[in-house]
Design an enzyme around this catalytic site. Structure first.
Site, short mmCIF file in Angstrom:
data_model
loop_
_atom_site.label_atom_id
_atom_site.label_comp_id
_atom_site.label_asym_id
_atom_site.label_seq_id
_atom_site.Cartn_x
_atom_site.Cartn_y
_atom_site.Cartn_z
N SER A 136 -1.23 2.38 6.09
CA SER A 136 -0.20 3.55 5.99
C SER A 136 0.26 3.95 7.35
O SER A 136 -0.43 3.58 8.23
CB SER A 136 -0.47 4.61 5.37
OG SER A 136 0.44 5.69 5.10
N TYR A 163 -6.96 11.62 3.77
CA TYR A 163 -6.29 10.46 3.54
C TYR A 163 -6.01 9.57 4.73
O TYR A 163 -6.33 8.29 4.65
CB TYR A 163 -4.70 10.85 3.05
CG TYR A 163 -3.86 9.80 2.61
CD1 TYR A 163 -4.17 8.67 1.72
CD2 TYR A 163 -2.89 9.30 3.11
CE1 TYR A 163 -3.45 7.41 1.27
CE2 TYR A 163 -1.93 8.24 2.91
CZ TYR A 163 -2.38 7.50 2.00
OH TYR A 163 -1.38 6.09 1.59
P1 NDP Z 1 1.01 4.06 -7.06
O1 NDP Z 1 0.36 5.50 -7.37
O2 NDP Z 1 2.19 3.70 -7.48
O3 NDP Z 1 -0.13 2.69 -7.14
C1 NDP Z 1 -1.45 3.06 -6.75
C2 NDP Z 1 -2.19 1.80 -7.35
O4 NDP Z 1 -3.42 1.95 -7.34
C3 NDP Z 1 -2.00 1.83 -8.95
O5 NDP Z 1 -1.71 0.58 -9.49
C4 NDP Z 1 -3.23 2.21 -9.43
O6 NDP Z 1 -3.65 1.57 -10.80
C5 NDP Z 1 -4.27 1.87 -8.43
N1 NDP Z 1 -5.50 2.36 -8.21
C6 NDP Z 1 -5.76 3.73 -7.96
N2 NDP Z 1 -7.18 3.99 -8.31
C7 NDP Z 1 -7.56 2.83 -8.51
C8 NDP Z 1 -9.02 2.39 -8.89
N3 NDP Z 1 -10.00 3.21 -8.84
N4 NDP Z 1 -9.27 1.27 -9.12
C9 NDP Z 1 -8.09 0.23 -9.24
N5 NDP Z 1 -7.08 0.67 -9.04
C10 NDP Z 1 -6.67 1.84 -8.66
O7 NDP Z 1 1.09 4.12 -5.46
P2 NDP Z 1 1.66 2.93 -4.56
O8 NDP Z 1 2.15 1.89 -5.02
O9 NDP Z 1 2.63 3.76 -3.36
O10 NDP Z 1 0.24 2.90 -3.49
C11 NDP Z 1 -0.18 1.43 -3.34
C12 NDP Z 1 -0.76 1.63 -1.92
O11 NDP Z 1 0.09 1.64 -0.81
C13 NDP Z 1 -2.03 2.44 -1.79
O12 NDP Z 1 -2.97 1.91 -1.06
C14 NDP Z 1 -1.23 3.62 -0.53
O13 NDP Z 1 -2.18 4.45 0.15
C15 NDP Z 1 -0.36 2.73 -0.02
N6 NDP Z 1 0.83 3.31 0.65
C16 NDP Z 1 1.97 3.89 0.01
C17 NDP Z 1 2.85 4.37 0.56
C18 NDP Z 1 4.18 4.96 -0.24
O14 NDP Z 1 4.69 5.86 0.42
N7 NDP Z 1 3.94 4.79 -1.63
C19 NDP Z 1 2.97 4.62 2.10
C20 NDP Z 1 1.99 3.75 2.78
C21 NDP Z 1 0.76 3.53 2.20
P3 NDP Z 1 -4.60 2.45 -11.88
O15 NDP Z 1 -4.19 3.81 -11.76
O16 NDP Z 1 -3.99 1.79 -12.91
O17 NDP Z 1 -5.79 2.11 -11.68
#
Ligand code: NDP
Length: 276
Positions: A173, A186
């Site tokens: 990130s 984080y």
């Molecule tokens: P979302 O919350 O939309 O997606 C997060 C994803 O992670 C979901 O699919 C969720 O699936 C999954 N997840 C969370 N916990 C678990 C777990 N224990 N096991 C398996 N899957 C898990 O957020 P983003 O799409 O934004 O996030 C994706 C990545 O991008 C993250 O690593 C985030 O830190 C990173 N990121 C995002 C930014 C943004 O602005 N959006 C900026 C910088 C980085 P489920 O709940 O179904 O398990």
């Protein structure tokens, strides 16, 4: 294959600047590795960046294996991809459980024969000040954002060594480069992802590519998990400037499609309007 205005085809040879050369040699030097037919495992594939990435890669011909906990979302996304003519499957996966991550990768091999790319994307961002002592959330972030990434690496690395080929793409990130307010833990996890990726890059050798993607504000469900009310209110400016998740999907596709001897180590991308 598009080869620029200077070239024209003649059987399997090409004409360039006054001389012919054989297509095979030309290919070896310049051909992009295609996304098409690559088997790509995406953790956190049930929403946000993971969903957008899976859909874009599938559109470009990749076979995608999605892992996350919410089965309904996974079913919907896989069925959307299949309806559009793509290849996709899922395994319900909690990335904090090493066996489940191993099962996800084994599932990709079972369904599609191999694993070419892992996108270590699952993550969560329940921001808060340290004084709020949201220790459970600190632990969740360490378990998902760091240990989940390590379990992913553990699941694919031996397979990629055996195939003499592979690519591991980790989601850090902008908060893995700077520490915004209320982001100590984080950011700690995302700095860790950066460090793990860099260490992996140095150890990976000349057959396995590693890529760290560091996005700024992107539309997704990420901020919905913030339970500290004042912090949650403070994220509205970022949400307003957030760019579509397809921006990250395109960055990931770019890293995958480079020639095999080109490793895109890092991409940082922010909304143009994002200062920090
Ligand atoms: P979302 O919350 O939309 O997606 C997060 C994803 O992670 C979901 O699919 C969720 O699936 C999954 N997840 C969370 N916990 C678990 C777990 N224990 N096991 C398996 N899957 C898990 O957020 P983003 O799409 O934004 O996030 C994706 C990545 O991008 C993250 O690593 C985030 O830190 C990173 N990121 C995002 C930014 C943004 O602005 N959006 C900026 C910088 C980085 P489920 O709940 O179904 O398990």
């Amino acid at each position: 294959m598009f080869v620029g205005g200077m070239l024209s085809s003649s059987g399997d040879r090409f004409w360039k600047s006054g001389s012919f050369f054989v297509l095979e040699g030309f290919r070896a030097l310049t051909e992009m590795t295609e996304v098409e037919d690559k088997v790509v495992v995406v953790t956190g594939g049930s929403s946000g960046l993971g969903e957008a990435t899976a859909k874009l890669l599938a559109e470009r011909g990749a076979k995608v294996m999605l892992g996350a906990r919410r089965e309904e979302n996974l079913q919907r996304i896989v069925s959307d991809i299949k309806e559009d003519g793509g290849a996709a499957a899922y395994r319900v996966t909690d990335v904090t459980d090493r066996d489940q991550v191993e099962n996800l990768v084994a599932g990709a091999v079972e369904e599609f024969g191999r694993v070419d790319v892992l996108v270590n994307n699952a993550g969560l961002m329940p921001l808060s000040p340290l004084d709020a002592l949201k220790v459970d959330e600190w632990e969740q972030m360490v378990d998902v954002n760091i240990k989940g990434v390590l379990y992913g690496i553990a699941a694919v690395l031996p397979r990629m060594r055996e195939q003499h080929d592979g690519q591991i793409i980790n989601l850090s990130s902008v908060a893995g480069h700077v520490v915004p307010p209320n982001s100590a833990v984080y950011s700690g996890t995302k700095f860790a992802v950066w460090a793990i990726s860099e260490g992996l890059r140095q150890e990976a050798g000349d057959e396995i590519r590693t890529t760290t993607i560091s996005p700024g504000a992107v539309e997704s469900e990420l901020t919905s998990k913030i339970t500290h009310e004042e912090t949650a209110r403070g994220t509205s400016a970022l949400e307003d400037m957030a760019v579509d998740a397809s921006a990250v999907a395109r960055a990931i596709a770019y890293a995958i499609e480079q020639p095999k001897d080109v490793d895109t180590n890092e991409i940082i991308l922010r909304p143009t309007a994002q200062a920090l």
